[in-house]
Write a protein that holds these residues in place. Structure first.
Motif, PDB file in Angstrom:
ATOM      1  N   VAL A 160     -14.810  -9.300  -9.696  1.00  0.00           N
ATOM      2  CA  VAL A 160     -13.630  -9.032  -8.875  1.00  0.00           C
ATOM      3  C   VAL A 160     -12.722  -8.061  -9.636  1.00  0.00           C
ATOM      4  N   GLU A 161     -13.247  -6.851  -9.858  1.00  0.00           N
ATOM      5  CA  GLU A 161     -12.513  -5.872 -10.657  1.00  0.00           C
ATOM      6  C   GLU A 161     -12.540  -4.481 -10.021  1.00  0.00           C
ATOM      7  N   VAL A 162     -13.720  -3.948  -9.786  1.00  0.00           N
ATOM      8  CA  VAL A 162     -13.868  -2.626  -9.161  1.00  0.00           C
ATOM      9  C   VAL A 162     -14.603  -2.797  -7.835  1.00  0.00           C
ATOM     10  N   PRO A 163     -13.996  -2.419  -6.732  1.00  0.00           N
ATOM     11  CA  PRO A 163     -12.731  -1.680  -6.551  1.00  0.00           C
ATOM     12  C   PRO A 163     -11.523  -2.569  -6.318  1.00  0.00           C
ATOM     13  N   CYS A 164     -11.676  -3.862  -6.522  1.00  0.00           N
ATOM     14  CA  CYS A 164     -10.692  -4.852  -6.090  1.00  0.00           C
ATOM     15  C   CYS A 164      -9.277  -4.619  -6.631  1.00  0.00           C
ATOM     16  N   VAL A 165      -9.159  -4.331  -7.919  1.00  0.00           N
ATOM     17  CA  VAL A 165      -7.833  -4.211  -8.530  1.00  0.00           C
ATOM     18  C   VAL A 165      -7.034  -3.073  -7.893  1.00  0.00           C
ATOM     19  N   LYS A 166      -7.608  -1.900  -7.827  1.00  0.00           N
ATOM     20  CA  LYS A 166      -6.885  -0.757  -7.250  1.00  0.00           C
ATOM     21  C   LYS A 166      -6.732  -0.893  -5.744  1.00  0.00           C
ATOM     22  N   ARG A 167      -7.661  -1.583  -5.113  1.00  0.00           N
ATOM     23  CA  ARG A 167      -7.549  -1.840  -3.674  1.00  0.00           C
ATOM     24  C   ARG A 167      -6.306  -2.671  -3.388  1.00  0.00           C
ATOM     25  N   ASN A 168      -5.970  -3.591  -4.266  1.00  0.00           N
ATOM     26  CA  ASN A 168      -4.755  -4.390  -4.095  1.00  0.00           C
ATOM     27  C   ASN A 168      -3.524  -3.502  -4.056  1.00  0.00           C
ATOM     28  N   ALA A 169      -3.469  -2.518  -4.933  1.00  0.00           N
ATOM     29  CA  ALA A 169      -2.306  -1.622  -4.978  1.00  0.00           C
ATOM     30  C   ALA A 169      -2.199  -0.793  -3.707  1.00  0.00           C
ATOM     31  N   VAL A 170      -3.321  -0.271  -3.244  1.00  0.00           N
ATOM     32  CA  VAL A 170      -3.319   0.563  -2.043  1.00  0.00           C
ATOM     33  C   VAL A 170      -2.861  -0.235  -0.819  1.00  0.00           C
ATOM     34  N   PHE A 171      -3.342  -1.459  -0.694  1.00  0.00           N
ATOM     35  CA  PHE A 171      -2.989  -2.239   0.487  1.00  0.00           C
ATOM     36  C   PHE A 171      -1.598  -2.857   0.400  1.00  0.00           C
ATOM     37  N   ALA A 172      -1.043  -2.950  -0.795  1.00  0.00           N
ATOM     38  CA  ALA A 172       0.365  -3.346  -0.909  1.00  0.00           C
ATOM     39  C   ALA A 172       1.240  -2.272  -0.276  1.00  0.00           C
ATOM     40  N   VAL A 173       0.882  -1.011  -0.508  1.00  0.00           N
ATOM     41  CA  VAL A 173       1.633   0.099   0.087  1.00  0.00           C
ATOM     42  C   VAL A 173       1.412   0.136   1.596  1.00  0.00           C
ATOM     43  N   GLU A 174       0.186  -0.130   2.044  1.00  0.00           N
ATOM     44  CA  GLU A 174      -0.070  -0.159   3.489  1.00  0.00           C
ATOM     45  C   GLU A 174       0.767  -1.231   4.166  1.00  0.00           C
ATOM     46  N   ALA A 175       0.912  -2.377   3.515  1.00  0.00           N
ATOM     47  CA  ALA A 175       1.712  -3.466   4.081  1.00  0.00           C
ATOM     48  C   ALA A 175       3.146  -3.006   4.329  1.00  0.00           C
ATOM     49  N   LEU A 176       3.691  -2.251   3.400  1.00  0.00           N
ATOM     50  CA  LEU A 176       5.055  -1.738   3.557  1.00  0.00           C
ATOM     51  C   LEU A 176       5.134  -0.740   4.711  1.00  0.00           C
ATOM     52  N   ALA A 177       4.111   0.088   4.862  1.00  0.00           N
ATOM     53  CA  ALA A 177       4.092   1.051   5.960  1.00  0.00           C
ATOM     54  C   ALA A 177       4.055   0.344   7.307  1.00  0.00           C
ATOM     55  N   ALA A 178       3.247  -0.709   7.411  1.00  0.00           N
ATOM     56  CA  ALA A 178       3.152  -1.471   8.653  1.00  0.00           C
ATOM     57  C   ALA A 178       4.472  -2.153   8.962  1.00  0.00           C
ATOM     58  N   ALA A 179       5.106  -2.716   7.931  1.00  0.00           N
ATOM     59  CA  ALA A 179       6.393  -3.380   8.122  1.00  0.00           C
ATOM     60  C   ALA A 179       7.459  -2.385   8.576  1.00  0.00           C
ATOM     61  N   GLU A 180       7.451  -1.206   7.987  1.00  0.00           N
ATOM     62  CA  GLU A 180       8.424  -0.176   8.356  1.00  0.00           C
ATOM     63  C   GLU A 180       8.266   0.196   9.835  1.00  0.00           C
ATOM     64  N   MET A 181       7.036   0.333  10.282  1.00  0.00           N
ATOM     65  CA  MET A 181       6.802   0.650  11.687  1.00  0.00           C
ATOM     66  C   MET A 181       7.287  -0.472  12.603  1.00  0.00           C
ATOM     67  N   ALA A 182       6.975  -1.706  12.241  1.00  0.00           N
ATOM     68  CA  ALA A 182       7.389  -2.843  13.059  1.00  0.00           C
ATOM     69  C   ALA A 182       8.909  -2.942  13.138  1.00  0.00           C
ATOM     70  N   LEU A 183       9.576  -2.711  12.033  1.00  0.00           N
ATOM     71  CA  LEU A 183      11.043  -2.763  12.002  1.00  0.00           C
ATOM     72  C   LEU A 183      11.660  -1.668  12.859  1.00  0.00           C
ATOM     73  N   ALA A 184      10.906  -0.593  13.081  1.00  0.00           N
ATOM     74  CA  ALA A 184      11.382   0.503  13.928  1.00  0.00           C
ATOM     75  C   ALA A 184      11.114   0.238  15.404  1.00  0.00           C
ATOM     76  N   GLY A 185      10.477  -0.902  15.689  1.00  0.00           N
ATOM     77  CA  GLY A 185      10.181  -1.252  17.072  1.00  0.00           C
ATOM     78  C   GLY A 185       8.807  -0.837  17.551  1.00  0.00           C
ATOM     79  N   ILE A 186       7.978  -0.355  16.638  1.00  0.00           N
ATOM     80  CA  ILE A 186       6.619   0.034  17.001  1.00  0.00           C
ATOM     81  C   ILE A 186       5.751  -1.218  17.107  1.00  0.00           C
ATOM     82  N   LYS A 187       4.970  -1.279  18.180  1.00  0.00           N
ATOM     83  CA  LYS A 187       4.135  -2.457  18.414  1.00  0.00           C
ATOM     84  C   LYS A 187       2.650  -2.112  18.357  1.00  0.00           C
TER      85      LYS A 187
END
Length: 294
Positions: free
Chosen positions: A217-244
């Motif tokens: 649980v190292e490659v690609p798992c570790v860096k994948r965690n970082a990438v999807f943490a950023v994706e989570a923020l992007a999704a939240a930003e869209m939802a907060l803007a009223g995007i469904k």
């Protein structure tokens, strides 16, 4: 049947609307009913998970050394020392923290599997980075974590959170969706916005293979965690803007389950496909196997 039982996100939202309360309150009430533990203790147990989040981040940041395999380690420290060029402060910090926690896991440090060890960096990174950036109260953080856990329970009930069953869409995908929901709550989003953030995030991870190099649980798992943490923020930003999400949250979960069922076994934590079977991936596996035999 419990009064506050829910088996879908639609059930969860309906209960919250009926009771004119928050998603977190419904999750807490269900936990109190099902565990027969008083609310004060239920909340205290969840609060303690936040302490482990911070411990994992600190452990990962303070130890820049490599894992036993030598495949990962030190990247959180490296990213923290860099000046962000493209990411904003919150996203940059979340990526750092996600690397730190995931590296801590690779080194066998204490983590919270939320929902799995392979995806352990995403929820802590997003929540702790957002709490620091937005100056969120501890109570709001605990409530957000209850929401994330309630959503994770629904995914587990109706699909899976295991890479061996559904691929990494089930692990990092679910974790990212949980994180998106949690941070939307922390930012003051409505019940519907919270679930929309989850759906927007999860549907953009559908089909993600679980292809760990050398079975670790190292490659690609570790860096994948970082990438999807950023994706989570992007999704939240869209939802907060009223995007469904055009596809409702529960249907996104169903789609993930179906994709997991038809996904080739080679792409479900077997290391028989994907990155694990690249020339470099095979060479790493052979080298580590030889080292173990020595």
């Amino acid at each position: 049947m419990y009064k506050y039982e829910y088996n879908s996100l639609h059930d969860l939202l309906s209960l919250a609307e009926k009771e004119q309360t928050t998603l977190s309150d419904i999750v807490v009430r269900h936990e109190v009913e099902s565990s027969e533990v008083v609310e004060e203790k239920v909340r205290a147990m969840m609060d303690s998970r936040l302490d482990v989040f911070q411990e994992s981040i600190d452990a990962g940041m303070s130890d820049p050394g490599k894992s036993v395999s030598g495949l990962v380690g030190g990247d959180a420290h490296k990213l923290a020392e860099s000046t962000p060029t493209l990411l904003g402060p919150l996203a940059h910090k979340a990526a750092i923290y996600a690397l730190a926690v995931s590296e801590a896991n690779a080194k066998m440090f204490k983590i919270v599997a939320c929902p799995t060890a392979g995806s352990c960096g995403i929820v802590p990174a997003v929540m702790m980075a957002a709490a620091e950036t937005l100056d969120v109260s501890r109570e709001a953080m605990v409530n957000a974590l209850f929401i994330a856990s309630g959503i994770g329970a629904v995914v587990s009930h109706n699909a899976t959170v295991a890479g061996a069953v559904g691929g990494c869409q089930a692990e990092c995908g679910t974790a990212a969706g949980m994180a998106a929901a949690a941070v939307t709550s922390m930012a003051g989003g409505s019940n519907d916005m919270i679930l929309q953030a989850f759906a927007l995030c999860l549907k953009n991870t559908l089909g993600l293979a679980c292809d760990p190099v050398a079975g670790l649980v190292e490659v690609p798992c570790v860096k994948r965690n970082a990438v999807f943490a950023v994706e989570a923020l992007a999704a939240a930003e869209m939802a907060l803007a009223g995007i469904k999400s055009v596809i409702p949250p529960d249907e996104v979960i169903s789609a993930m389950a179906e994709i997991g069922r038809i996904m080739p076994v080679a792409l479900k934590e077997t290391s028989d496909g994907g990155l694990a079977r690249t020339e470099t991936g095979k060479a790493i596996a052979a080298r580590l196997e030889k080292a173990m035999e020595a």
